[in-house]
Design a protein around this motif. Structure first.
Motif, PDB file in Angstrom:
ATOM      1  N   ASN A  13       0.779  -1.241   0.000  1.00 53.63           N
ATOM      2  CA  ASN A  13       0.000   0.000   0.000  1.00 53.63           C
ATOM      3  C   ASN A  13       0.805   1.283   0.000  1.00 53.63           C
ATOM      4  O   ASN A  13       0.469   2.229   0.692  1.00 53.63           O
ATOM      5  CB  ASN A  13      -0.946   0.024   1.212  1.00 53.63           C
ATOM      6  CG  ASN A  13      -1.910  -1.128   1.151  1.00 53.63           C
ATOM      7  OD1 ASN A  13      -2.323  -1.509   0.061  1.00 53.63           O
ATOM      8  ND2 ASN A  13      -2.239  -1.677   2.303  1.00 53.63           N
ATOM      9  N   ILE A  14       1.851   1.300  -0.729  1.00 55.05           N
ATOM     10  CA  ILE A  14       2.595   2.554  -0.872  1.00 55.05           C
ATOM     11  C   ILE A  14       1.813   3.463  -1.835  1.00 55.05           C
ATOM     12  O   ILE A  14       1.363   3.032  -2.890  1.00 55.05           O
ATOM     13  CB  ILE A  14       4.021   2.286  -1.410  1.00 55.05           C
ATOM     14  CG1 ILE A  14       4.867   1.642  -0.334  1.00 55.05           C
ATOM     15  CG2 ILE A  14       4.683   3.574  -1.901  1.00 55.05           C
ATOM     16  CD1 ILE A  14       5.171   2.509   0.867  1.00 55.05           C
ATOM     17  N   ASN A  44       7.995  11.009  10.581  1.00 56.09           N
ATOM     18  CA  ASN A  44       7.026  10.099   9.953  1.00 56.09           C
ATOM     19  C   ASN A  44       6.226  10.713   8.813  1.00 56.09           C
ATOM     20  O   ASN A  44       5.162  10.203   8.455  1.00 56.09           O
ATOM     21  CB  ASN A  44       6.049   9.537  11.006  1.00 56.09           C
ATOM     22  CG  ASN A  44       6.747   8.646  11.994  1.00 56.09           C
ATOM     23  OD1 ASN A  44       7.590   7.845  11.603  1.00 56.09           O
ATOM     24  ND2 ASN A  44       6.448   8.814  13.271  1.00 56.09           N
ATOM     25  N   GLY A  46       7.128  10.868   5.750  1.00 53.72           N
ATOM     26  CA  GLY A  46       7.312  10.110   4.512  1.00 53.72           C
ATOM     27  C   GLY A  46       8.617  10.438   3.788  1.00 53.72           C
ATOM     28  O   GLY A  46       8.778  10.088   2.612  1.00 53.72           O
ATOM     29  N   THR A  48      11.564   9.154   3.998  1.00 51.11           N
ATOM     30  CA  THR A  48      12.310   7.989   3.515  1.00 51.11           C
ATOM     31  C   THR A  48      11.635   7.375   2.297  1.00 51.11           C
ATOM     32  O   THR A  48      12.288   7.050   1.306  1.00 51.11           O
ATOM     33  CB  THR A  48      12.428   6.941   4.643  1.00 51.11           C
ATOM     34  OG1 THR A  48      13.028   7.600   5.755  1.00 51.11           O
ATOM     35  CG2 THR A  48      13.263   5.763   4.239  1.00 51.11           C
ATOM     36  N   SER A 154      16.611  13.569   9.134  1.00 51.05           N
ATOM     37  CA  SER A 154      15.779  13.043  10.225  1.00 51.05           C
ATOM     38  C   SER A 154      14.576  13.965  10.429  1.00 51.05           C
ATOM     39  O   SER A 154      14.521  15.061   9.883  1.00 51.05           O
ATOM     40  CB  SER A 154      16.599  12.946  11.508  1.00 51.05           C
ATOM     41  OG  SER A 154      16.516  14.157  12.224  1.00 51.05           O
ATOM     42  N   VAL A 223       1.891   7.240  10.204  1.00 54.54           N
ATOM     43  CA  VAL A 223       2.076   5.913  10.783  1.00 54.54           C
ATOM     44  C   VAL A 223       3.291   5.973  11.707  1.00 54.54           C
ATOM     45  O   VAL A 223       4.390   6.276  11.268  1.00 54.54           O
ATOM     46  CB  VAL A 223       2.312   4.865   9.668  1.00 54.54           C
ATOM     47  CG1 VAL A 223       2.475   3.467  10.256  1.00 54.54           C
ATOM     48  CG2 VAL A 223       1.189   4.911   8.654  1.00 54.54           C
ATOM     49  N   LYS A 225       6.270   4.662  13.692  1.00 55.01           N
ATOM     50  CA  LYS A 225       7.105   3.469  13.595  1.00 55.01           C
ATOM     51  C   LYS A 225       7.620   3.120  14.988  1.00 55.01           C
ATOM     52  O   LYS A 225       7.783   4.002  15.816  1.00 55.01           O
ATOM     53  CB  LYS A 225       8.310   3.757  12.690  1.00 55.01           C
ATOM     54  CG  LYS A 225       7.941   3.882  11.236  1.00 55.01           C
ATOM     55  CD  LYS A 225       9.126   4.302  10.407  1.00 55.01           C
ATOM     56  CE  LYS A 225       9.567   5.702  10.732  1.00 55.01           C
ATOM     57  NZ  LYS A 225      10.528   6.271   9.813  1.00 55.01           N
TER      58      LYS A 225
HETATM   59  N1  LIG Z   1       3.752   7.358   0.406  1.00 55.96           N
HETATM   60  C1  LIG Z   1       3.420   6.542   1.403  1.00 55.96           C
HETATM   61  N2  LIG Z   1       2.585   5.535   1.196  1.00 55.96           N
HETATM   62  C2  LIG Z   1       2.243   4.703   2.203  1.00 55.96           C
HETATM   63  N3  LIG Z   1       2.684   4.807   3.457  1.00 55.96           N
HETATM   64  C3  LIG Z   1       3.529   5.796   3.727  1.00 55.96           C
HETATM   65  C4  LIG Z   1       3.937   6.724   2.716  1.00 55.96           C
HETATM   66  N4  LIG Z   1       4.758   7.614   3.286  1.00 55.96           N
HETATM   67  C5  LIG Z   1       4.892   7.250   4.564  1.00 55.96           C
HETATM   68  N5  LIG Z   1       4.146   6.157   4.827  1.00 55.96           N
HETATM   69  C6  LIG Z   1       4.032   5.466   6.123  1.00 55.96           C
HETATM   70  O1  LIG Z   1       4.595   6.283   7.117  1.00 55.96           O
HETATM   71  C7  LIG Z   1       5.712   5.624   7.745  1.00 55.96           C
HETATM   72  C8  LIG Z   1       6.799   6.655   7.926  1.00 55.96           C
HETATM   73  O2  LIG Z   1       7.332   6.972   6.659  1.00 55.96           O
HETATM   74  P1  LIG Z   1       8.858   7.313   6.484  1.00 55.96           P
HETATM   75  O3  LIG Z   1       9.706   6.321   7.178  1.00 55.96           O
HETATM   76  O4  LIG Z   1       9.101   7.530   5.036  1.00 55.96           O
HETATM   77  O5  LIG Z   1       8.873   8.690   7.276  1.00 55.96           O
HETATM   78  P2  LIG Z   1      10.095   9.589   7.656  1.00 55.96           P
HETATM   79  O6  LIG Z   1       9.628  10.975   7.480  1.00 55.96           O
HETATM   80  O7  LIG Z   1      11.303   9.167   6.882  1.00 55.96           O
HETATM   81  O8  LIG Z   1      10.268   9.218   9.179  1.00 55.96           O
HETATM   82  P3  LIG Z   1      11.436   9.686  10.223  1.00 55.96           P
HETATM   83  O9  LIG Z   1      11.160  11.106  10.501  1.00 55.96           O
HETATM   84  O10 LIG Z   1      11.245   8.788  11.409  1.00 55.96           O
HETATM   85  O11 LIG Z   1      12.743   9.455   9.519  1.00 55.96           O
HETATM   86  C9  LIG Z   1       6.108   4.498   6.793  1.00 55.96           C
HETATM   87  O12 LIG Z   1       6.637   3.402   7.504  1.00 55.96           O
HETATM   88  C10 LIG Z   1       4.819   4.161   6.126  1.00 55.96           C
HETATM   89  O13 LIG Z   1       4.110   3.248   6.939  1.00 55.96           O
END
Ligand SMILES: Nc1ncnc2c1ncn2[C@@H]1O[C@H](COP(=O)(O)OP(=O)(O)OP(=O)(O)O)[C@@H](O)[C@H]1O
Length: 373
Positions: A13-14, A44, A46, A48, A154, A223, A225
């Motif tokens: 489900n991305i 969180n 998104g 990454t 981060s 979401v 983590k």
């Molecule tokens: N485009 C997307 N589609 C589906 N789920 C997503 C998407 N972007 C983020 N998520 C959900 O949100 C969670 C966090 O995303 P991600 O790890 O990319 O965030 P981040 O900003 O890099 O987090 P951090 O700040 O902890 O580094 C993912 O594990 C996923 O479950």
């Protein structure tokens, strides 16, 4: 806000909304030299997933893409505690899974957040960026072309975290800055070129996109983590590499047993210096402090900055102070290990589940190997 859900990949489900695709296309179609893209935003949001998507899109145009991983607590290609520059040459089919990769250059910061030592953290990031500039952002006579760079950051965007981001942006001066914003406005970074002084040349293309998951009221659905669990899993995946992939290790229990039974390398105490990165340890306690910990295996550098390069991590299995040997379990191959002359200790810990092996009492805590002379 308003990011409609346009494209859902088949795996896990991305969601890649239109504006995420447009942002990636803007970067990839940059006319001038290969783009340097800085991805930032709150926790969180998104970053990454977007960075992985951007790398895939860039790989459609460039053979290789450089990736500067500055999120020391949630690393992409290395175990936690490392800061690294990696070169990616293959599209990742599943955007949900991080994979281990030997970086082109890696430093062991030894903590899961820059907060204890922001100055050192920034020094490592600058050195990694310099390395990219020197090794991968030049056109040479042999026909090698410069590589685009993706910088993932981060989610610490307030207080000192904000100051660190500003310093990184000033140093890297990216061609593109992709800021992911969430509906809780107070958690976002300021809009626009917030790191630029009046006298700075604003040549960065600023792109703002919304987090991908939203409810019917266009509120971001983030979401959470389990960061600690993810870190433990990365450490376990890293040490799983001590064994051939065909070896039947499918559970944490099996890995814990296999590691406890794995013959360690013998490292003569005289061949390495021991450095504590974030605290001071009296010389009489150095070996006690090392026993049953994770250390960065590093090679001193002759470069101007003298920053030691990290070639991997090791578990200090035990120390024999009479034979003056440190027993280290590591997947680093022997020929690389021979160059290691520094053991760096920070706060990266052995996951608890690896310390509980049935039939062994705390396998890395053998009580008879640290005789008090
Ligand atoms: N485009 C997307 N589609 C589906 N789920 C997503 C998407 N972007 C983020 N998520 C959900 O949100 C969670 C966090 O995303 P991600 O790890 O990319 O965030 P981040 O900003 O890099 O987090 P951090 O700040 O902890 O580094 C993912 O594990 C996923 O479950």
């Amino acid at each position: 806000m308003g990011s409609s859900v346009e494209q859902t990949s088949s795996m896990a489900n991305i969601i890649i909304p239109d504006e995420w695709s447009e942002a990636a296309n803007t970067v990839v179609s940059a006319a001038s030299s290969p783009p340097v893209t800085f991805v930032c935003g709150p926790k969180n949001s998104g970053k990454t997933i977007f960075s992985r998507h951007l790398v895939n899109v860039l790989l459609e145009r460039y053979e290789r893409v450089a990736y500067l991983d500055t999120d020391v607590g949630q690393t992409e290609f290395t175990p936690p505690g490392c800061l690294s520059l990696a070169v990616i040459n293959r599209i990742t089919a599943d955007l949900t899974i991080p994979c281990l990769k030997t970086p082109a250059r890696c430093y062991f910061f030894g903590d899961i957040s820059p907060k204890r030592d922001p100055t050192m953290y920034l020094k490592y990031i600058s050195a990694l960026y310099d390395y990219y500039e020197k090794e991968f952002n030049t056109f040479d006579l042999s026909g090698h072309t410069a590589l685009p760079l993706v910088v993932n950051t981060s989610g610490w965007v307030k207080g000192i975290g904000f100051d660190i981001l500003v310093d990184m942006l000033k140093y890297i001066s990216p061609t593109h800055m992709v800021q992911i914003r969430i509906s809780a406005e107070s958690k976002n970074l300021p809009t626009g070129g917030f790191w630029l002084d009046e006298r700075d040349d604003a040549s960065t293309t600023l792109i703002e996109i919304s987090s991908a998951r939203q409810d019917s009221l266009k509120r971001s659905v983030l979401v959470q983590k389990d960061a600690r669990l993810l870190r433990d899993l990365r450490i376990m995946a890293y040490f799983r590499q001590c064994f051939p992939s065909e070896k039947d290790i499918t559970t944490i229990k099996e890995l814990a047993r296999a590691l406890a039974a794995h013959p360690p390398y013998e490292v003569p105490v005289s061949s390495v210096k021991i450095k504590h990165l974030h605290n001071e340890v009296p010389s009489s306690e150095v070996f006690y402090s090392l026993n049953a910990t994770i250390v960065g295996l590093a090679v001193s550098s002759e470069d101007n900055d003298h920053l030691p390069c990290c070639v991997g991590l090791g578990i200090v299995r035990s120390i024999d102070t009479l034979k003056k040997l440190i027993y280290v379990v590591t997947p680093v191959p022997h020929n690389t290990l021979e160059k290691v002359d520094l053991l760096l200790q920070g706060f990266i810990q052995i996951p608890n589940c690896l310390l509980q092996v049935q039939g062994c009492f705390s396998p890395y805590m053998a009580s008879n190997v640290l005789p008090v002379n």
